[in-house]
Write a protein that holds these residues in place. Structure first.
Motif, short mmCIF file in Angstrom:
data_model
loop_
_atom_site.label_atom_id
_atom_site.label_comp_id
_atom_site.label_asym_id
_atom_site.label_seq_id
_atom_site.Cartn_x
_atom_site.Cartn_y
_atom_site.Cartn_z
N ALA A 43 6.98 20.96 9.00
CA ALA A 43 7.02 20.05 7.85
C ALA A 43 5.79 20.34 6.99
CB ALA A 43 7.04 18.60 8.31
N PRO A 44 5.86 21.40 6.17
CA PRO A 44 4.69 21.81 5.40
C PRO A 44 4.36 20.83 4.28
CG PRO A 44 6.60 23.06 4.72
CD PRO A 44 7.03 22.23 5.89
N ILE A 45 3.12 20.89 3.84
CA ILE A 45 2.74 20.21 2.60
C ILE A 45 3.33 21.05 1.47
CG2 ILE A 45 0.83 19.60 1.05
CD1 ILE A 45 -0.92 19.32 3.55
N ARG A 143 6.06 17.36 3.63
CA ARG A 143 5.09 16.35 3.19
C ARG A 143 4.84 16.66 1.71
NH1 ARG A 143 0.40 17.76 6.80
NH2 ARG A 143 -0.57 15.90 5.94
N LEU A 144 5.30 15.79 0.83
CA LEU A 144 5.27 16.06 -0.61
C LEU A 144 3.97 15.58 -1.23
CD1 LEU A 144 7.02 17.29 -2.86
CD2 LEU A 144 7.87 14.97 -3.31
N LEU A 145 3.27 16.50 -1.87
CA LEU A 145 2.00 16.23 -2.53
C LEU A 145 2.30 15.91 -3.99
CD1 LEU A 145 -1.12 16.30 -2.26
CD2 LEU A 145 -1.01 18.75 -2.71
N THR A 146 2.41 14.61 -4.32
CA THR A 146 2.80 14.21 -5.67
C THR A 146 2.44 12.76 -5.94
OG1 THR A 146 4.63 14.23 -7.27
CG2 THR A 146 5.14 13.40 -5.07
N ASN A 147 2.38 12.44 -7.22
CA ASN A 147 2.26 11.05 -7.69
C ASN A 147 3.52 10.64 -8.46
OD1 ASN A 147 -0.44 11.07 -6.79
ND2 ASN A 147 -1.14 11.88 -8.75
N ASN A 148 4.46 11.58 -8.62
CA ASN A 148 5.60 11.40 -9.51
C ASN A 148 6.84 10.98 -8.71
OD1 ASN A 148 7.74 11.66 -11.30
ND2 ASN A 148 7.03 13.59 -12.15
N PRO A 149 7.32 9.75 -8.89
CA PRO A 149 8.50 9.31 -8.15
C PRO A 149 9.76 10.11 -8.49
CG PRO A 149 7.86 7.68 -9.79
CD PRO A 149 6.79 8.72 -9.77
N LYS A 150 9.83 10.69 -9.70
CA LYS A 150 11.00 11.49 -10.05
C LYS A 150 11.09 12.74 -9.18
CE LYS A 150 13.49 13.52 -13.92
NZ LYS A 150 13.51 13.84 -15.34
N LYS A 151 9.95 13.31 -8.80
CA LYS A 151 9.97 14.47 -7.91
C LYS A 151 10.45 14.08 -6.52
CE LYS A 151 6.51 17.16 -10.40
NZ LYS A 151 5.17 17.74 -10.39
N ARG A 163 4.60 11.10 1.62
CA ARG A 163 4.12 11.40 0.27
C ARG A 163 2.61 11.39 0.34
NH1 ARG A 163 1.61 9.41 -4.30
NH2 ARG A 163 1.38 7.34 -3.43
N ILE A 164 2.01 12.48 -0.08
CA ILE A 164 0.56 12.59 -0.10
C ILE A 164 0.12 12.41 -1.55
CG2 ILE A 164 -1.43 14.04 0.39
CD1 ILE A 164 0.38 15.57 2.40
N MET A 185 6.01 5.83 -16.92
CA MET A 185 6.78 6.80 -16.16
C MET A 185 6.76 6.49 -14.66
SD MET A 185 5.65 10.20 -18.28
CE MET A 185 6.94 11.24 -17.61
N GLY A 186 6.07 5.44 -14.27
CA GLY A 186 6.08 5.02 -12.88
C GLY A 186 5.27 5.88 -11.92
N HIS A 187 4.36 6.70 -12.45
CA HIS A 187 3.56 7.54 -11.55
C HIS A 187 2.70 6.66 -10.65
CE1 HIS A 187 3.96 11.77 -13.31
NE2 HIS A 187 4.93 11.03 -13.79
N LEU A 188 2.55 7.09 -9.44
CA LEU A 188 1.84 6.32 -8.41
C LEU A 188 0.36 6.67 -8.45
CD1 LEU A 188 4.59 7.01 -5.76
CD2 LEU A 188 4.33 4.93 -7.12
N LEU A 189 -0.32 6.15 -9.45
CA LEU A 189 -1.74 6.44 -9.66
C LEU A 189 -2.61 5.26 -9.26
CD1 LEU A 189 -1.46 8.17 -13.14
CD2 LEU A 189 -1.73 9.28 -10.95
#
Length: 189
Positions: A43-45, A143-151, A163-164, A185-189
């Motif tokens: 389960a890579p980043i 393991r998804l490295l993102t702040n973007n819920p759309k991704k 989600r990292i 845009m709902g980014h998780l910041l």
């Protein structure tokens, strides 16, 4: 997705560590990159990094893109994983329109309003090639490295076990940009 042309795999030494690199050309002619470490974990980043020439290559302070890319490379070099360099510049409005959006931002429009003024949605990106690349490498969970819920939502056929967050400090030039991403845009910041 129609036929995808693939390059061979090559070694990419960087200041963050040594990666492998492979290019994928989609049916629209856009060329995307997989930048990955040897021996990918089960389960890579994974960082799906959307192309941002101004931030990634020119060091623009109007966004957080270049700093996100470099932080992702540093983390993935240490822990193992992959960056998919998603060639959809300016949330897929292209470089010319992105510069036009920058000009509108200089006049007071936020990033979303600037795109709307140019006749685009806030985000025009699609993610079919991302799923193709993940499937190509046999990645079924990550393991998804993102702040973007759309991704997060776009990866329907992949199990996201974590989600990292990828938090980058703001600066006077991108505070409004980051606030707009969070609020509109709902980014998780």
């Amino acid at each position: 997705m129609k036929a995808v042309e693939q390059s061979q795999t090559a070694i990419l030494p960087t200041k963050y560590g040594t990666f492998n690199i492979q290019a994928f050309k989609d049916d629209l002619g856009k060329e995307h990159l997989a930048i990955f470490t040897d021996n990918l974990p089960e389960a890579p980043i994974v960082r799906v990094h959307s192309e941002c020439l101004t931030g990634d290559a020119l060091g623009s302070l109007k966004c957080d893109c270049g700093e996100q890319l470099h932080a992702a490379m540093e983390l993935i070099a240490k822990e193992g994983g992959m960056i998919i360099y998603h060639r959809q510049e300016g949330r897929n409005i292209g470089l010319l329109n992105k510069v036009n959006a920058y000009a509108l931002q200089d006049k007071g429009f936020d990033t979303v309003a600037a795109n709307h003024q140019l006749g685009f949605q806030a985000d025009e990106r699609t993610y079919e090639i991302v799923e193709f690349i993940l499937e190509h490498f046999g990645i079924k969970k990550l393991r998804l490295l993102t702040n973007n819920p759309k991704k997060i939502e776009s990866l329907k056929n992949i199990e996201i076990i974590e989600r990292i967050p990828l938090q980058i400090a703001s600066n006077p030039h991108n505070e409004g940009y980051l606030q707009t991403k969070k609020e509109q845009m709902g980014h998780l910041l």
